[in-house]
Design a protein around this motif. Structure first.
Motif, mmCIF file in Angstrom:
data_model
loop_
_atom_site.group_PDB
_atom_site.id
_atom_site.type_symbol
_atom_site.label_atom_id
_atom_site.label_comp_id
_atom_site.label_asym_id
_atom_site.label_seq_id
_atom_site.Cartn_x
_atom_site.Cartn_y
_atom_site.Cartn_z
ATOM 1 N N PHE A 182 -17.483 -15.802 7.888
ATOM 2 C CA PHE A 182 -18.634 -16.380 7.190
ATOM 3 C C PHE A 182 -18.834 -17.836 7.592
ATOM 4 N N TYR A 291 -22.929 -16.353 -1.703
ATOM 5 C CA TYR A 291 -22.594 -15.827 -0.375
ATOM 6 C C TYR A 291 -23.596 -14.778 0.088
ATOM 7 N N VAL A 292 -24.029 -13.915 -0.822
ATOM 8 C CA VAL A 292 -25.037 -12.912 -0.477
ATOM 9 C C VAL A 292 -26.341 -13.596 -0.098
ATOM 10 N N LEU A 295 -25.992 -15.013 3.395
ATOM 11 C CA LEU A 295 -26.039 -13.953 4.409
ATOM 12 C C LEU A 295 -27.451 -13.388 4.558
ATOM 13 N N ASN A 296 -28.146 -13.243 3.436
ATOM 14 C CA ASN A 296 -29.528 -12.751 3.493
ATOM 15 C C ASN A 296 -30.433 -13.719 4.250
ATOM 16 N N ILE A 300 -28.481 -10.970 7.837
ATOM 17 C CA ILE A 300 -27.404 -9.980 7.946
ATOM 18 C C ILE A 300 -27.792 -8.762 7.103
ATOM 19 N N HIS A 302 -27.636 -5.428 4.808
ATOM 20 C CA HIS A 302 -26.730 -4.909 3.772
ATOM 21 C C HIS A 302 -25.738 -5.988 3.297
ATOM 22 N N ALA A 303 -26.220 -7.223 3.192
ATOM 23 C CA ALA A 303 -25.336 -8.324 2.801
ATOM 24 C C ALA A 303 -24.715 -8.083 1.434
ATOM 25 N N ILE A 306 -21.864 -5.590 1.745
ATOM 26 C CA ILE A 306 -20.754 -6.223 2.463
ATOM 27 C C ILE A 306 -19.967 -7.115 1.508
ATOM 28 N N MET A 307 -20.699 -7.888 0.708
ATOM 29 C CA MET A 307 -20.028 -8.789 -0.222
ATOM 30 C C MET A 307 -19.329 -8.015 -1.329
#
Length: 489
Positions: A182, A291-292, A295-296, A300, A302-303, A306-307
């Motif tokens: 990350f 964090y999601v 990532l979004n 990324i 399906h963040a 994944i989280m």
């Protein structure tokens, strides 16, 4: 005036590099790779993943200073604990040292408070993991998943300490790889050099472009401290686990020396990435999680899922280590006569079965309370254990002030790890921790938590002092009986 305790009594299972098994019945089943990953993963709790968004919303970019301040406290406390643990590794860690340096009442009190903290954490983490698993497989009810998770991890802890170490090695490994990935991917996106990124990459601009670095004022740093301090709990686990390794001094020294970069990379590094990828007041940070949301913003796919996998791993890791830690503290208390003697017994595999089962039994009860009375009984358990982390750190400070002299007098060659600027930095650390506890009492959101924690702590200390008074009375009575017998004869 009580006699000064000796270093030989400061722990329970001194073990050297050449020993294969501690002297208290526990087995040296943890390998160096287990200890290394436990040390690294111990500072990465589920609270980092799910709790950081609230801190960012409360303090803005200044939350970095909150994390840095708490991180510095953890570094100093771990340095103190490392000094004592390297000199005398023991499964009771700071509780055993407090027992000898401050008095029987101190070891009893902080040991039981720490046990209480972790068995409540078992319920919190089991419920959090069950929610994620129910979302994936709704055919199994949430309580069923909580039961399954608790039973599986109890079985691994009952099998052997090596089983705990192996599970924790992989759990921690996943967390480390996830956070490391990350940070690297995020930094590339921040500077606009990540191929295919949806984030334009604003460099450091987001740290000041939405109301400045202190959008909620400098006072928000302290509010942030209260919100993030408990996500650091767990860094001390390696000092308990070191007693069941073949070379505990090496393990403790390595863990203590590496705590600075671990906190710097995993906490400050990852939060820095979030704050530079998105403005601090972006609604997605609170809605989706920090964090999601980050990532979004990169794109990324399906963040969220994944989280969820990473958070579930963190939850299972915390459950695994929580059960191990609670059982070893109960074992240590049993060894010192501060808990039922059954807690101090180990089986052929060197596992304190009674201590494990008793700890998980309370955990199951707490899970039941969480489902049956979440806003009353369980809320009380949660709040009354919430400030224990700060109490533990404060006791470590005062214990180290006494233990340094004991080590120098009894075995100066064992002073392998030294606290910096002793005793000034130790006193300064204790002062800051005390300030945070007092500040909590004045903060509307934290007041109930700290007051209930203080109430429970006062109750436990009271029990400890009564026990100590009764014990001394019995000793005087026994000595009087011996003298009378000698006079008659």
């Amino acid at each position: 005036m009580n006699a000064q305790p000796t270093l030989a009594k400061a722990g329970e299972n001194p073990v050297g590099p050449g020993d294969s098994q501690p002297s208290d019945g526990l087995q040296a089943g943890l390998k160096n790779r287990h200890l290394s990953m436990i040390a690294i993963g111990g500072v990465i709790g589920a609270g980092l993943f799910v709790g950081s968004s609230g801190g960012i919303a409360a303090a803005g970019p200044a939350i970095l200073l909150s994390y840095a301040l708490v991180g510095a406290l953890v570094v100093f406390v771990m340095r103190m604990l490392g000094e004592m643990s390297a000199a005398n590794p023991t499964s009771g860690s700071f509780s055993a040292y407090a027992d000898r340096a401050l008095g029987r009442w101190a070891g009893f009190s902080i040991g039981w408070l720490y046990w209480f903290f972790w068995v409540v954490v078992l319920a919190v983490e089991a419920t959090a993991g069950a929610k994620i698993l129910e979302g994936w497989i709704p055919a199994v009810p949430q309580w069923g998943w909580a039961l399954i998770v608790m039973v599986v991890l109890t079985a691994t802890n009952l099998a052997s300490v090596a089983s705990y170490g192996e599970f924790e090695f992989w759990f921690a490994g996943i967390k480390v790889v996830a956070i490391g990935g990350f940070v690297i991917i995020g930094l590339l996106a921040v500077f606009g050099v990540l191929p295919g990124s949806d984030n334009p990459g604003a460099g450091f601009a987001h740290l000041t472009d939405s109301g400045g670095f202190f959008p909620e004022g400098p006072g928000a740093i302290l509010t942030g401290v209260l919100m993030v301090v408990f996500s650091f709990m767990g860094s001390e686990i390696v000092t308990l686990a070191a007693g069941e390794s073949a070379d505990p001094q090496r393990a403790v020294t390595k863990a203590t020396n590496s705590v600075i970069w671990r906190i710097g990379v995993f906490y400050l590094g990852s939060i820095f990435v979030v704050l530079t990828l998105l403005p601090w007041n972006d609604k997605s940070i609170v809605k989706d999680g920090s964090y999601v949301a980050a990532l979004n913003s990169i794109g990324i796919p399906h963040a969220g899922q994944i989280m969820n996998v990473i958070v579930l791993t963190a939850v299972l890791s915390c459950l695994n280590s929580g059960l191990y830690t609670a059982s070893r503290m109960a074992f240590s208390l049993g060894r010192r006569g501060d808990a039922p003697k059954a807690f101090a017994r180990t089986n052929a595999q060197g596992v304190p079965r009674a201590a494990i089962l008793s700890s998980v039994a309370f955990g199951f009860v707490a899970v039941f309370f969480n489902y049956k009375w979440p806003d009353t009984v369980f809320a009380f358990l949660l709040n009354s254990s919430g400030a224990v982390a700060l109490f533990v750190w404060l006791v470590i400070c005062f214990t180290q002030l006494r233990m340094r002299g004991i080590i120098l007098r009894e075995a100066p060659e064992k002073l392998i790890v030294k606290m910096w600027l002793f005793p000034y930095l130790t006193w300064a650390t204790a002062g800051v921790i005390t300030f945070v506890i007092v500040y909590m009492a004045y903060d509307d959101a934290a007041r109930e938590q700290v007051l209930l924690s203080l109430l429970v702590a006062a109750l436990v200390v009271g029990i400890a002092l009564v026990r100590e008074k009764l014990r001394r009375g019995k000793e005087r009575q026994d000595q009087s009986g011996v003298k009378d017998s000698a006079t008659v004869s």
